[in-house]
Design a protein around this motif. Sequence first.
Motif, PDB file in Angstrom:
ATOM      1  N   TRP A 168      -0.327   4.787  -5.170  1.00  0.00           N
ATOM      2  CA  TRP A 168       0.322   5.306  -3.733  1.00  0.00           C
ATOM      3  C   TRP A 168       0.967   4.196  -3.216  1.00  0.00           C
ATOM      4  CZ3 TRP A 168       0.638  10.865  -2.953  1.00  0.00           C
ATOM      5  CH2 TRP A 168      -0.598  11.368  -3.676  1.00  0.00           C
ATOM      6  N   ARG A 169       2.078   4.583  -2.658  1.00  0.00           N
ATOM      7  CA  ARG A 169       3.166   3.742  -1.692  1.00  0.00           C
ATOM      8  C   ARG A 169       3.475   4.200  -0.401  1.00  0.00           C
ATOM      9  NH1 ARG A 169       8.127   1.057  -4.283  1.00  0.00           N
ATOM     10  NH2 ARG A 169       8.380  -0.938  -2.902  1.00  0.00           N
ATOM     11  N   GLU A 170       2.761   3.593   0.653  1.00  0.00           N
ATOM     12  CA  GLU A 170       3.003   3.814   2.184  1.00  0.00           C
ATOM     13  C   GLU A 170       4.472   4.333   2.344  1.00  0.00           C
ATOM     14  OE1 GLU A 170       0.581   2.630   6.059  1.00  0.00           O
ATOM     15  OE2 GLU A 170       1.909   0.941   4.815  1.00  0.00           O
ATOM     16  N   THR A 171       4.757   5.204   3.120  1.00  0.00           N
ATOM     17  CA  THR A 171       6.417   5.654   3.132  1.00  0.00           C
ATOM     18  C   THR A 171       6.809   4.891   4.398  1.00  0.00           C
ATOM     19  OG1 THR A 171       5.628   7.302   4.678  1.00  0.00           O
ATOM     20  CG2 THR A 171       5.796   8.076   2.491  1.00  0.00           C
ATOM     21  N   GLU A 172       6.145   4.346   5.131  1.00  0.00           N
ATOM     22  CA  GLU A 172       6.765   3.592   6.133  1.00  0.00           C
ATOM     23  C   GLU A 172       6.445   2.213   5.894  1.00  0.00           C
ATOM     24  OE1 GLU A 172       6.524   4.351  10.221  1.00  0.00           O
ATOM     25  OE2 GLU A 172       6.549   6.531  10.063  1.00  0.00           O
ATOM     26  N   GLY A 173       7.536   1.374   5.983  1.00  0.00           N
ATOM     27  CA  GLY A 173       7.515  -0.234   5.386  1.00  0.00           C
ATOM     28  C   GLY A 173       7.317  -0.310   4.260  1.00  0.00           C
ATOM     29  N   ALA A 174       7.048   0.657   3.344  1.00  0.00           N
ATOM     30  CA  ALA A 174       7.084   0.458   1.684  1.00  0.00           C
ATOM     31  C   ALA A 174       6.578  -0.769   0.927  1.00  0.00           C
ATOM     32  CB  ALA A 174       8.551   0.942   1.162  1.00  0.00           C
ATOM     33  N   ARG A 175       5.862  -1.598   1.918  1.00  0.00           N
ATOM     34  CA  ARG A 175       5.400  -2.674   1.257  1.00  0.00           C
ATOM     35  C   ARG A 175       3.898  -2.487   1.020  1.00  0.00           C
ATOM     36  NH1 ARG A 175       7.574  -6.504   4.706  1.00  0.00           N
ATOM     37  NH2 ARG A 175       5.606  -7.596   4.339  1.00  0.00           N
ATOM     38  N   ARG A 176       3.111  -1.516   1.534  1.00  0.00           N
ATOM     39  CA  ARG A 176       1.696  -1.361   1.495  1.00  0.00           C
ATOM     40  C   ARG A 176       1.495  -0.326   0.307  1.00  0.00           C
ATOM     41  NH1 ARG A 176      -3.344  -0.499   5.767  1.00  0.00           N
ATOM     42  NH2 ARG A 176      -2.674   1.663   5.663  1.00  0.00           N
ATOM     43  N   PHE A 177       0.619  -0.899  -0.610  1.00  0.00           N
ATOM     44  CA  PHE A 177       0.290   0.116  -1.577  1.00  0.00           C
ATOM     45  C   PHE A 177      -1.310   0.606  -1.710  1.00  0.00           C
ATOM     46  CE2 PHE A 177       3.947  -2.138  -3.076  1.00  0.00           C
ATOM     47  CZ  PHE A 177       4.658  -1.230  -3.830  1.00  0.00           C
ATOM     48  N   VAL A 178      -1.523   1.730  -2.295  1.00  0.00           N
ATOM     49  CA  VAL A 178      -2.939   2.335  -2.004  1.00  0.00           C
ATOM     50  C   VAL A 178      -3.398   2.805  -3.501  1.00  0.00           C
ATOM     51  CG1 VAL A 178      -4.348   4.016  -1.111  1.00  0.00           C
ATOM     52  CG2 VAL A 178      -2.323   3.040   0.459  1.00  0.00           C
ATOM     53  N   PHE A 179      -4.493   2.091  -4.146  1.00  0.00           N
ATOM     54  CA  PHE A 179      -5.058   2.638  -5.128  1.00  0.00           C
ATOM     55  C   PHE A 179      -6.123   3.581  -4.783  1.00  0.00           C
ATOM     56  CE2 PHE A 179      -3.442  -1.516  -6.166  1.00  0.00           C
ATOM     57  CZ  PHE A 179      -2.873  -1.501  -7.596  1.00  0.00           C
ATOM     58  N   ASN A 180      -5.982   4.519  -5.431  1.00  0.00           N
ATOM     59  CA  ASN A 180      -6.958   5.807  -5.365  1.00  0.00           C
ATOM     60  C   ASN A 180      -7.764   6.109  -6.557  1.00  0.00           C
ATOM     61  OD1 ASN A 180      -8.299   8.078  -3.949  1.00  0.00           O
ATOM     62  ND2 ASN A 180      -6.874   9.662  -4.870  1.00  0.00           N
ATOM     63  N   GLU A 181      -9.176   5.746  -6.243  1.00  0.00           N
ATOM     64  CA  GLU A 181      -9.769   5.593  -7.835  1.00  0.00           C
ATOM     65  C   GLU A 181     -10.964   6.394  -7.532  1.00  0.00           C
ATOM     66  OE1 GLU A 181     -10.751   1.444  -8.338  1.00  0.00           O
ATOM     67  OE2 GLU A 181      -8.553   0.914  -7.359  1.00  0.00           O
TER      68      GLU A 181
END
Length: 99
Positions: free
Chosen positions: A42-55
């Motif tokens: 996933w990619r954070e909507t604000e800032g767009a430079r933080r990603f999230v792996f959901n495992e």
Amino acid sequence: MALKVVAFVSVKPGQEEAFVAAAKTCVAASRAEPGTLQYELWRETEGARRFVFNELYADQAAVAAHMQSAHFKAFGLAARDLAAARPEIIVTEAVDVAG
């Protein structure tokens, strides 16, 4: 017992697309691992430079196998140059989960 891993990765400015390209290779291979029940990026909507792996993994052995896989290690090397900081990794166990 199933385990959920959530990893947050902040990426250097201008490196977002290179990160996504490297991550997609790891995501596809990780989804095929035995014991991996879910693996998403996933990619954070604000800032767009933080990603999230959901495992989501079947058990600790599946987590350990993932961390030793060639594709995970290759992604880690590639991401090292793209990340702005060390990833924040949270390992959780189910308390009250639907389904």
